[in-house]
Motif scaffolding. Structure first.
Motif, PDB file in Angstrom:
ATOM      1  N   THR A 130      43.838  -0.670  51.638  1.00  0.00           N
ATOM      2  CA  THR A 130      44.382  -0.870  50.111  1.00  0.00           C
ATOM      3  C   THR A 130      43.293  -1.853  49.694  1.00  0.00           C
ATOM      4  O   THR A 130      42.691  -2.613  50.426  1.00  0.00           O
ATOM      5  CB  THR A 130      45.629  -1.858  50.286  1.00  0.00           C
ATOM      6  N   ARG A 142      46.657  -4.442  46.236  1.00  0.00           N
ATOM      7  CA  ARG A 142      47.598  -5.056  47.313  1.00  0.00           C
ATOM      8  C   ARG A 142      48.451  -6.400  46.605  1.00  0.00           C
ATOM      9  O   ARG A 142      49.514  -6.283  46.568  1.00  0.00           O
ATOM     10  CB  ARG A 142      46.637  -5.783  48.195  1.00  0.00           C
ATOM     11  N   HIS A 163      49.013   3.071  51.143  1.00  0.00           N
ATOM     12  CA  HIS A 163      48.151   1.959  51.488  1.00  0.00           C
ATOM     13  C   HIS A 163      48.779   0.984  52.803  1.00  0.00           C
ATOM     14  O   HIS A 163      48.111   0.567  53.566  1.00  0.00           O
ATOM     15  CB  HIS A 163      48.107   1.065  50.378  1.00  0.00           C
ATOM     16  N   PHE A 164      50.342   1.218  53.042  1.00  0.00           N
ATOM     17  CA  PHE A 164      50.699   0.378  54.000  1.00  0.00           C
ATOM     18  C   PHE A 164      51.225   1.394  54.799  1.00  0.00           C
ATOM     19  O   PHE A 164      51.807   0.532  56.036  1.00  0.00           O
ATOM     20  CB  PHE A 164      51.782  -0.511  53.391  1.00  0.00           C
TER      21      PHE A 164
END
Length: 194
Positions: free
Chosen positions: A7, A12, A50-51
């Motif tokens: 990210t 973020r 992203h996570f």
């Protein structure tokens, strides 16, 4: 565009800010990946890209906000010898009161699956739950060296008592209790004067 699973800082923070808004408005039950990405105004899959998953994201959010609170108190030891000891302590306590850490703590209680993720962050040193206590101790040590506290003051115990009282009052009364700051000031004064 960043590679999958990596990210960018702007995205973020955008997602973190959106998650906090959803959490504050809708509570833990309303905190879904879709609600967060809608609030952030980004594509639905961005959070997972992203996570990995929602729990990884929420654990990263908790760590980020805890670190930000600690960073904002980072200058506390350097305040030794300025203002009054109680005023300096209350300024640091205010940082703990004004953040959304209590809402995030409530989120952890509502989503037990986060405990494992936060445990991993504790194990690898990413999350330091005692950071505020250590800052208070360092500050009180500096004040003791300057003679503004008695030479036999148990600064570690004083710091623990202050941080513990903040947590207790926040959990039982909430950050907007009308006499919260007054009670904490009285406690800080009593502890420092004895």
């Amino acid at each position: 565009m960043s590679p999958r699973g990596v990210t960018t800082p702007q995205v973020r923070q955008q997602l973190f800010d959106a998650a906090e808004q959803v959490l504050l408005r809708e509570g833990p039950s309303g905190l879904t990946g879709r609600a967060i990405t809608r609030e952030a105004g980004v594509a639905t899959g961005l959070l997972h890209n992203h996570f990995g998953d929602l729990d990884a994201f929420l654990a990263a959010l908790f760590v980020d906000r805890a670190r930000a609170a600690t960073d904002s108190m980072g200058d506390l030891p350097a305040r030794a010898g300025t203002a009054t000891v109680v005023d300096n302590l209350m300024a640091a306590i205010e940082t703990l009161l004004t953040g959304n850490l209590m809402a995030l703590a409530g989120l952890v209680l509502a989503r037990p699956s986060l405990v494992t993720r936060l445990g991993e962050a504790l194990d690898d040193g990413t999350l330091e739950l005692d950071a505020a206590e250590r800052l208070f101790t360092a500050y009180l040590d500096a004040e003791r060296r300057l003679g503004r506290l008695t030479s036999d003051a148990d600064t570690a115990s004083l710091a623990l008592a202050l941080v513990g009282a903040v947590h207790q009052l926040l959990l039982t009364r909430g950050p907007h209790a009308p006499d919260l700051r007054e009670r904490l000031r009285r406690l800080a004064t009593t502890l420092i004067d004895h």
